[in-house]
Design an enzyme around this catalytic site. Structure first.
Site, mmCIF file in Angstrom:
data_model
loop_
_atom_site.group_PDB
_atom_site.id
_atom_site.type_symbol
_atom_site.label_atom_id
_atom_site.label_comp_id
_atom_site.label_asym_id
_atom_site.label_seq_id
_atom_site.Cartn_x
_atom_site.Cartn_y
_atom_site.Cartn_z
ATOM 1 N N ASP A 1 27.017 -14.468 -38.469
ATOM 2 C CA ASP A 1 26.531 -14.201 -37.111
ATOM 3 C C ASP A 1 26.666 -12.730 -36.717
ATOM 4 O O ASP A 1 26.974 -11.875 -37.545
ATOM 5 C CB ASP A 1 27.279 -15.087 -36.104
ATOM 6 C CG ASP A 1 28.725 -14.658 -35.938
ATOM 7 O OD1 ASP A 1 29.278 -14.097 -36.887
ATOM 8 O OD2 ASP A 1 29.297 -14.877 -34.850
ATOM 9 N N ASP B 1 28.891 -10.858 -35.160
ATOM 10 C CA ASP B 1 30.108 -10.106 -35.440
ATOM 11 C C ASP B 1 30.809 -10.561 -36.725
ATOM 12 O O ASP B 1 31.952 -10.176 -36.974
ATOM 13 C CB ASP B 1 31.072 -10.176 -34.258
ATOM 14 C CG ASP B 1 31.507 -11.598 -33.935
ATOM 15 O OD1 ASP B 1 30.731 -12.531 -34.205
ATOM 16 O OD2 ASP B 1 32.618 -11.787 -33.422
ATOM 17 N N ASP C 1 32.017 -13.451 -37.843
ATOM 18 C CA ASP C 1 33.102 -14.425 -37.970
ATOM 19 C C ASP C 1 32.594 -15.840 -38.233
ATOM 20 O O ASP C 1 33.331 -16.689 -38.714
ATOM 21 C CB ASP C 1 34.068 -14.377 -36.771
ATOM 22 C CG ASP C 1 33.393 -14.588 -35.440
ATOM 23 O OD1 ASP C 1 32.154 -14.770 -35.408
ATOM 24 O OD2 ASP C 1 34.091 -14.546 -34.406
ATOM 25 N N ARG C 2 31.316 -16.097 -37.920
ATOM 26 C CA ARG C 2 30.790 -17.443 -38.181
ATOM 27 C C ARG C 2 30.083 -17.493 -39.530
ATOM 28 O O ARG C 2 29.650 -16.466 -40.044
ATOM 29 C CB ARG C 2 29.768 -17.820 -37.107
ATOM 30 C CG ARG C 2 30.355 -17.907 -35.729
ATOM 31 C CD ARG C 2 29.308 -18.375 -34.743
ATOM 32 N NE ARG C 2 29.926 -18.599 -33.439
ATOM 33 C CZ ARG C 2 29.474 -19.437 -32.528
ATOM 34 N NH1 ARG C 2 28.391 -20.142 -32.763
ATOM 35 N NH2 ARG C 2 30.094 -19.577 -31.380
ATOM 36 N N SER D 1 29.217 -11.992 -30.060
ATOM 37 C CA SER D 1 29.124 -12.916 -31.171
ATOM 38 C C SER D 1 27.697 -13.268 -31.554
ATOM 39 O O SER D 1 26.900 -12.412 -31.877
ATOM 40 C CB SER D 1 29.932 -14.164 -30.837
ATOM 41 O OG SER D 1 29.978 -15.010 -31.945
ATOM 42 N N HIS D 2 27.384 -14.548 -31.447
ATOM 43 C CA HIS D 2 26.088 -15.068 -31.888
ATOM 44 C C HIS D 2 25.013 -14.922 -30.813
ATOM 45 O O HIS D 2 23.864 -15.292 -31.038
ATOM 46 C CB HIS D 2 26.258 -16.552 -32.213
ATOM 47 C CG HIS D 2 26.891 -17.295 -31.065
ATOM 48 N ND1 HIS D 2 28.208 -17.093 -30.716
ATOM 49 C CD2 HIS D 2 26.388 -18.172 -30.181
ATOM 50 C CE1 HIS D 2 28.477 -17.839 -29.664
ATOM 51 N NE2 HIS D 2 27.394 -18.491 -29.322
ATOM 52 N N LYS E 1 38.289 -16.272 -37.302
ATOM 53 C CA LYS E 1 37.463 -16.934 -38.296
ATOM 54 C C LYS E 1 36.734 -15.839 -39.084
ATOM 55 O O LYS E 1 36.581 -14.722 -38.598
ATOM 56 C CB LYS E 1 36.499 -17.919 -37.657
ATOM 57 C CG LYS E 1 35.661 -17.394 -36.514
ATOM 58 C CD LYS E 1 34.977 -18.570 -35.848
ATOM 59 C CE LYS E 1 33.971 -18.159 -34.789
ATOM 60 N NZ LYS E 1 34.583 -17.933 -33.473
HETATM 61 C C1 G16 Z 1 33.833 -18.503 -29.811
HETATM 62 C C2 G16 Z 1 35.238 -18.886 -30.152
HETATM 63 C C3 G16 Z 1 35.231 -20.165 -30.933
HETATM 64 C C4 G16 Z 1 34.468 -21.258 -30.181
HETATM 65 C C5 G16 Z 1 33.081 -20.761 -29.853
HETATM 66 C C6 G16 Z 1 32.258 -21.722 -29.020
HETATM 67 O O1 G16 Z 1 33.166 -18.211 -30.997
HETATM 68 O O2 G16 Z 1 35.856 -17.876 -30.903
HETATM 69 O O3 G16 Z 1 36.553 -20.516 -31.156
HETATM 70 O O4 G16 Z 1 34.383 -22.401 -30.952
HETATM 71 O O5 G16 Z 1 33.179 -19.551 -29.143
HETATM 72 O O6 G16 Z 1 32.766 -21.789 -27.756
HETATM 73 P P1 G16 Z 1 32.013 -22.536 -26.583
HETATM 74 O O7 G16 Z 1 31.754 -23.920 -27.081
HETATM 75 O O8 G16 Z 1 32.981 -22.476 -25.450
HETATM 76 O O9 G16 Z 1 30.721 -21.810 -26.318
HETATM 77 P P2 G16 Z 1 32.339 -16.874 -31.159
HETATM 78 O O10 G16 Z 1 31.830 -16.910 -32.557
HETATM 79 O O11 G16 Z 1 31.273 -16.977 -30.111
HETATM 80 O O12 G16 Z 1 33.325 -15.783 -30.877
#
Ligand code: G16
Length: 543
Positions: free
Chosen positions: A277, A279, A281-282, A113-114, A376
């Site tokens: 971000d 991937d 989704d954000r 992800s990010h 997302k």
């Molecule tokens: C993932 C999840 C999200 C979550 C985020 C933060 O996002 O898909 O639902 O809100 O992690 O999680 P945490 O607070 O546990 O670090 P992504 O965009 O990283 O896949």
């Protein structure tokens, strides 16, 4: 020998977190690490014999090499077909859509992800089910169980496949179809938002800057915003995906998308700014001189989604993760629709969406989405915003001012304390947990506690329960502090402190968030003893 059964032993630390397994890339590249986890996914979902899988990732370092291994393992485990994004690329929402569109049995998405990418940065892998959404807790629990007793993995001996070549290929008996990662996704967007309206907006001189942060959304944004919607070339910046995201941190927030923030707050700022971000989704939304918090973005979209063709019949309901501000609740109430509060993690929205209880979902962590996929979706959120801007003719700042005037403003910030010693983080959370019972009515700093608990969730669709989902303390007067440990970090513990303060006085709707959150923050620090326990006197990141 075309197939191999390779003996292995369990590897510690393969417990999926908030969104699949995320580790340092170097850990994923250790002998057997990826293979063990992939086999555990296959075993945990009851095998892949005869199944079709969608495979793609965000293009970070190791994406392509990992896909070659996954394809050989899928083949050896009897999968009949794998649908792979060209070059190994698929944004997370595009992968979710492809699973649904092709009625595949599931998908493997390679992304952290990010988090930054590269040999010394992060890598990740997650499994999405046949509904296109992240595996539920029940499934991830099964996968984790498999990691603990794994004795062998299966892999086919084969040459690497050229992932750049569109079309159908064969790996022994398994078909591999390499598809354009953008086309189906772009076609879906055309069914949801009014492309003609948005095209007219750009024709009228509306200006925008979309920062793809050197990540997977680049090709999607170039195709949709510039080629299909006629935004001038150059609207998309950092649009070429790179394995290390241009050595950046592909997290769309005011800290990591600073170039965009500076542009939007400088002279001659464009009308609208957005970022996505690693991937895809954000999303981050920013108007000229007006940053929109993800929680407020969810509320705004809830209030105006009916202006887009995909939602013209109204919304069934809205859902938000618990730490997300309660702004969307206030809009939902005024619309007379349901509002659901779930634990952090997109996987908790799947049942609500599948059951038709909600149409929109969102999280404070820069995630918004709808029932069009089961993830997302960053670019979708940007397009829905554009549709709303085109229909209302109002700038972002005015839309937000109107929203706050109608519903009050939930001032909001998240303070992250990163790479904290895990034991210290646990001591802090345990200390808070121990205090919860007696907190209501007590005075902390300038505030009085109204209610305090540890969030637990009972899924209204399948009755499953999730406990230990964050500590929340509500204060009289509309303040709230939430404490959670992140489930996506790869080093130490990350403490997330979420601060919120509702303000309904029309004269106090344009204040600085840090001023409005001062009392809640002070009370949260007194309550948790965070500074003394962790030795940290300031957060690493405030978003
Ligand atoms: C993932 C999840 C999200 C979550 C985020 C933060 O996002 O898909 O639902 O809100 O992690 O999680 P945490 O607070 O546990 O670090 P992504 O965009 O990283 O896949």
């Amino acid at each position: 020998m075309p197939m191999q059964n390779v003996r292995t032993t369990p590897i510690d630390g393969q417990k999926p977190g908030t969104s699949g397994l995320r580790k340092k890339t170097a850990v994923f590249r250790r002998p057997r690490f990826l293979e063990n986890y992939v086999q555990s996914i296959f075993d945990g979902i009851g095998g892949v014999e005869g199944k079709t899988l969608v495979i793609g990732g965000d293009g970070r370092f190791f994406n392509d090499a990992a896909i070659q291994i996954i394809l050989r393992m899928a083949c050896a485990n009897g999968a009949v077909k794998c649908i792979v994004g060209q070059g190994g690329l698929l944004s997370t929402p595009a992968a979710s859509h492809l699973i649904r569109l092709r009625e595949a049995d599931g998908g493997l998405i390679l992304s952290a992800s990010h988090n930054p990418g590269g040999p010394d940065a992060d890598f990740g892998l997650k499994y999405n089910g046949p509904n296109g959404g992240p595996a539920t807790e029940a499934v991830t629990d099964k996968i984790f169980e498999c990691t603990k007793s794994l004795a062998l993995y299966k892999i086919a001996a084969a040459e690497d496949l050229d992932l750049g070549q569109l079309g159908t290929h064969k790996l022994q008996d398994m078909v591999i179809e390499i598809v354009d990662p953008v086309a189906d996704y772009a076609a879906l967007m055309e069914t949801i938002v009014d492309f003609a309206k948005i095209r007219a907006l750009f024709e009228g001189g509306f200006t925008m800057c979309f920062d793809a942060m050197h990540a997977v959304t680049g090709p999607y944004a170039h195709a949709v915003l510039e080629d299909m919607l006629g935004a001038p070339k150059g609207t998309v910046i950092n649009g070429q995906p790179s394995p290390d995201f241009g050595k950046g941190h592909p997290d769309p927030n005011p800290i990591w998308a600073k170039t965009l923030m500076d542009k939007m707050h400088g002279a001659n700022a464009p009308d609208f700014g957005a970022a996505s971000d690693g991937d895809g989704d954000r999303n981050m939304i920013v108007g000229r001189g007006a940053y929109v918090t993800p929680s407020d973005s969810l509320a705004l979209l809830t209030a105006h989604a009916h202006l887009a063709p995909g939602y013209k019949g109204g919304l069934a309901g809205v859902a938000r993760s618990m730490p997300t501000s309660r702004a969307a609740d206030r809009v939902a109430e005024s619309l007379g629709i349901g509002c659901y509060e779930t634990p952090t993690g997109w996987k908790f929205f799947g049942n609500l969406l599948d059951a038709g209880k909600v149409t929109l979902c969102g999280e404070e962590s820069a995630g918004t989405g709808s029932d069009h996929v089961r993830e997302k979706d960053g670019l979708w959120a940007v397009l829905l915003w554009l549709n709303i801007l085109a229909e209302t003719g109002k700038p972002v700042s005015e839309l937000m001012a109107d929203l706050w005037k109608a519903h009050g403003r939930c001032y909001y910030a998240r303070h992250d304390y990163e790479d904290v010693d895990g034991d210290k983080a646990s001591v802090m959370m345990d200390g808070l947990r121990a205090k919860l019972g007696g907190l209501a009515g007590s005075r902390i700093g300038a505030l009085t506690v109204e209610a305090a608990d540890e969030f637990a969730y009972l899924d209204p669709v399948d009755g499953s329960q999730s406990t230990g989902q964050g500590i929340r303390v509500a204060f009289e007067g509309g303040g709230r502090a939430v404490f959670r440990l992140s489930g996506t970090g790869t080093q130490g513990a990350t403490i997330r402190l979420y601060l919120e303060q509702l303000e309904t006085d029309p004269a106090r709707l344009q204040e600085a968030p840090e001023t409005m959150l001062k009392q809640v923050r002070a009370a949260a620090l007194i309550l948790s003893d965070l500074v003394a326990i962790t030795g940290r006197d300031a957060p690493d990141v405030i978003t």
